[in-house]
Design an enzyme around this catalytic site. Structure first.
Site, PDB file in Angstrom:
ATOM      1  N   ASP A  96      27.959 -18.898  -0.524  1.00  0.00           N
ATOM      2  CA  ASP A  96      26.619 -18.361  -0.323  1.00  0.00           C
ATOM      3  C   ASP A  96      25.866 -19.193   0.709  1.00  0.00           C
ATOM      4  OD1 ASP A  96      24.218 -16.718  -1.230  1.00  0.00           O
ATOM      5  OD2 ASP A  96      23.529 -18.757  -1.620  1.00  0.00           O
TER       6      ASP A  96
ATOM      7  N   SER B  36      13.560 -16.668   1.421  1.00  0.00           N
ATOM      8  CA  SER B  36      13.711 -18.117   1.539  1.00  0.00           C
ATOM      9  C   SER B  36      12.370 -18.835   1.618  1.00  0.00           C
ATOM     10  CB  SER B  36      14.545 -18.465   2.777  1.00  0.00           C
ATOM     11  OG  SER B  36      15.839 -17.919   2.681  1.00  0.00           O
TER      12      SER B  36
ATOM     13  N   ASP C 287      21.554  -9.976   5.496  1.00  0.00           N
ATOM     14  CA  ASP C 287      21.189  -9.374   6.771  1.00  0.00           C
ATOM     15  C   ASP C 287      21.309 -10.346   7.936  1.00  0.00           C
ATOM     16  OD1 ASP C 287      19.107 -10.988   6.098  1.00  0.00           O
ATOM     17  OD2 ASP C 287      17.645  -9.380   5.833  1.00  0.00           O
ATOM     18  N   GLY C 288      21.863 -11.531   7.687  1.00  0.00           N
ATOM     19  CA  GLY C 288      22.177 -12.452   8.768  1.00  0.00           C
ATOM     20  C   GLY C 288      21.028 -13.250   9.331  1.00  0.00           C
TER      21      GLY C 288
ATOM     22  N   LYS D 284       4.575  -6.447 -10.426  1.00  0.00           N
ATOM     23  CA  LYS D 284       5.684  -5.513 -10.616  1.00  0.00           C
ATOM     24  C   LYS D 284       6.989  -6.184 -10.181  1.00  0.00           C
ATOM     25  CE  LYS D 284       3.910  -2.226  -8.137  1.00  0.00           C
ATOM     26  NZ  LYS D 284       2.696  -2.998  -7.808  1.00  0.00           N
TER      27      LYS D 284
ATOM     28  N   ASP E 161       7.309  -8.962  -4.326  1.00  0.00           N
ATOM     29  CA  ASP E 161       6.124  -9.212  -5.145  1.00  0.00           C
ATOM     30  C   ASP E 161       6.317 -10.443  -6.017  1.00  0.00           C
ATOM     31  OD1 ASP E 161       4.862  -7.038  -4.063  1.00  0.00           O
ATOM     32  OD2 ASP E 161       5.215  -5.706  -5.745  1.00  0.00           O
TER      33      ASP E 161
ATOM     34  N   HIS F  86       8.935   3.062  -3.758  1.00  0.00           N
ATOM     35  CA  HIS F  86       8.868   2.731  -2.332  1.00  0.00           C
ATOM     36  C   HIS F  86       9.751   3.649  -1.497  1.00  0.00           C
ATOM     37  CE1 HIS F  86       7.934  -1.055  -4.479  1.00  0.00           C
ATOM     38  NE2 HIS F  86       6.970  -1.098  -3.582  1.00  0.00           N
TER      39      HIS F  86
ATOM     40  N   SER G 292       0.848  -1.193   0.000  1.00  0.00           N
ATOM     41  CA  SER G 292       0.000   0.000   0.000  1.00  0.00           C
ATOM     42  C   SER G 292       0.886   1.246   0.000  1.00  0.00           C
ATOM     43  CB  SER G 292      -0.920  -0.013   1.214  1.00  0.00           C
ATOM     44  OG  SER G 292      -1.810  -1.108   1.157  1.00  0.00           O
TER      45      SER G 292
END
Length: 568
Positions: free
Chosen positions: A548, A438, A393-394, A106, A111, A220, A56
């Site tokens: 990774d 994930s 971001d761990g 989008k 998304d 955003h 939104s």
């Protein structure tokens, strides 16, 4: 912060109730943030459903485009936050009939993942669903340091074309073709003079000096490609048109429509000045401007600024754009009597009853493999956390451990006699409990594998095919491929090695062992790969040196499954 709201935490739900009060052609699911056509019962069986949505804060997108000739349903996330897959699935169930549904998404990671997973879940329930991704942003054109072009205001033109095609009775594949070709002929770029203010935060996303603007921003509040000095409206419009024409390779005498979009706080006076020169700039290049749409189509809360979108058109596409719609935010919306508002708050449609299965004798090997995979992910949480901190971001270790615990707690209710249905059930539990990217990626992997196994004899050949299909699902949803430092760099080698051995007629313990070793080698190889997807893509070469975390996680639970099966 001065806002006409009740409480920051309730702005989205309050907005949705306000929309159905003021737009009688729309209804609301009582337990989901989903707006849909009030006449859906009369059209569900006759035409393809068109569904879109997102965070939104972009109003009138997306609820303002729900109506005959545009969207069948719009799914609203919290401010600037993608809606959850369950909400998207509820929308699909509510409006989809035999003709099927198209999701217009989008190109933002959240998304893509959440809508893509919902589509996969709907397909597993027998619904006919396709997706089209819109990536009309040209500001990042030519850059390989970002995770793809973003979806911006031009998406509304795709909504209109697809909605008109559906209303005209096109088949799902023809609607998809119309939407996809329109998206490929679309280009957008924008600029902002100030950022929007998220109600829950209470201050702008960023601050700009009085003499600067942000060029090529997203919707955003994220920064653009660069900051530049403020110029006159004509100069800025000229620069944006030049970028659009150059990147989209527009030639003289081509036919276009132009969409001039208000980011939220730009006055009508400014938008007219800015849009007026955009039209003149196109005409000075001998471009035929067939239509101009001007107003607030996809905003960024109260950001000051504008974007320009151009779309190539021919007679057919122009006719679809001109087809009348009852969607209240489209310029030619038609009025409808208000009627009773309370009667348009509707309870969600339930999943088909035949999805429930009787308990039969379970497969102990399947139970042991699931339990082993869960225990391995829980034990690996600290290791995966450290790996993820190097390039993300761990939170990967924590998220996967949470998902594993959710699966463990639900293990007794899974239909363990049926591998296909068990994988589908695990997928739903995993996506509900795992955050970030994930959850959707694991869920779509498991859903596609389950779909691949459905109705087949559960043997090594079937599992090999399911592994390949699972890789394809992750690649489709995540937009990645092997060699880009993702979970596919472990999953892909496993599936390829396993399938090759099966095709050669080998099916024994050594076959699975060899495939798992390929997964482990693939995970290790990511330490030398420059990331091209997700947050890590912003680090470039700084991410090198450590494997990774997502790829390592795949190799960990695959190894656990292999050992569990070997001990059966």
């Amino acid at each position: 912060m001065k806002k006409l709201i009740n409480a920051p935490a309730h702005v989205v739900r309050d907005m949705l109730h306000g929309l159905i009060a003021t737009n009688p052609g729309q209804s609301l699911l009582s337990r989901e943030q989903v707006l849909f056509r009030s006449d859906i019962e009369t059209v569900r069986g006759r035409q393809v459903a068109i569904i879109s949505g997102g965070g939104s804060g972009h109003e009138p997108a997306h609820g303002g485009y729900v109506g005959h000739g545009m969207l069948s349903a719009a799914v609203a996330g919290e401010v600037f936050t993608s809606p959850a897959p369950d909400s998207v699935l509820a929308a699909i169930r509510q409006v989809t009939g035999p003709p099927g549904a198209l999701l217009i998404v989008k190109n933002y990671t959240g998304d893509r993942l959440n809508f893509g997973l919902a589509a996969e879940m709907a397909r597993s329930q027998g619904l006919y669903v396709e997706t089209v991704i819109v990536a009309d942003d040209v500001a990042l054109s030519g850059s390989d340091t970002y995770a793809g072009a973003r979806g911006l205001a031009g998406t509304i033109l795709v909504h209109k074309i697809a909605g008109a095609a559906a209303a005209a009775g096109y088949s799902l594949q023809d609607v998809v073709s119309a939407a996809r070709s329109s998206a490929s002929d679309l280009a957008t770029i924008g600029l902002s003079l100030s950022a929007g203010t998220v109600p829950a935060i209470g201050k702008p996303s960023y601050l700009l000096p009085e003499d600067e603007l942000e060029l090529g921003l997203g919707i955003h509040g994220e920064p653009g490609v660069r900051r530049m000095k403020l110029h006159s409206a004509d100069v800025l419009a000229e620069q944006l048109i030049e970028t659009l024409v150059s990147v989209a390779q527009i030639r003289a005498q081509e036919r276009l429509v132009l969409l001039v979009n208000n980011l939220g706080a730009t006055t009508a006076m400014e938008l007219a000045i800015f849009g007026g020169h955009a039209v003149r700039a196109l005409q000075s290049r001998s471009v035929i401007v067939e239509r101009v749409y001007s107003g607030g189509f996809v905003t960024s809360l109260d950001a000051a600024g504008a974007s320009l979108s151009i779309l190539r058109v021919d007679d057919h596409r122009l006719a679809l754009l001109d087809t009348p719609t009852s969607a209240p935010a489209w310029p030619n919306a038609t009025p409808t009597p208000v009627g009773a508002i309370d009667q348009r708050i509707i309870v969600s449609r339930e999943a088909p009853a035949d999805l429930k299965h009787a308990r039969l004798e379970e497969n102990p090997a399947l139970r042991n493999a699931i339990q082993a995979a869960c225990e391995a992910l829980i034990s690996a949480e600290p290791h995966l956390t450290e790996l993820d901190r190097a390039s993300g971001d761990g939170d990967l270790g924590l998220n996967l451990a949470r998902g594993a615990k959710a699966v463990q707690s639900a293990l007794s209710r899974y239909p363990l006699h049926d591998a296909a249905e068990t994988l589908s059930a695990i997928a739903l539990d995993f996506q509900r409990s795992v955050g970030g990217s994930s959850g959707p990626l694991y869920a779509v992997m498991l859903l596609r594998a389950g779909k691949s196994l459905h109705g087949l004899a559960i043997d090594p050949k079937s599992w090999a095919r399911a592994a390949l299909d699972a890789c394809a699902a992750v690649a489709e949803l995540g937009g990645a491929s092997t060699g880009e430092r993702t979970m596919l760099d472990s999953l892909g080698p496993f599936a390829a090695e396993f399938n090759q051995a099966i095709q050669q007629g080998t099916a024994n313990a050594a076959t699975l062992e060899s495939a798992v070793r390929a997964a482990e080698a693939g995970a290790e190889s990511t330490s030398t790969m420059r990331p091209k997807r997700g947050r890590a893509s912003y680090l470039g070469e700084r991410a090198l040196g450590q494997p990774d975390a997502g790829a390592v996680a795949i190799s960990i639970w695959l190894r656990a499954v292999q050992r569990a099966i070997a001990n059966c």
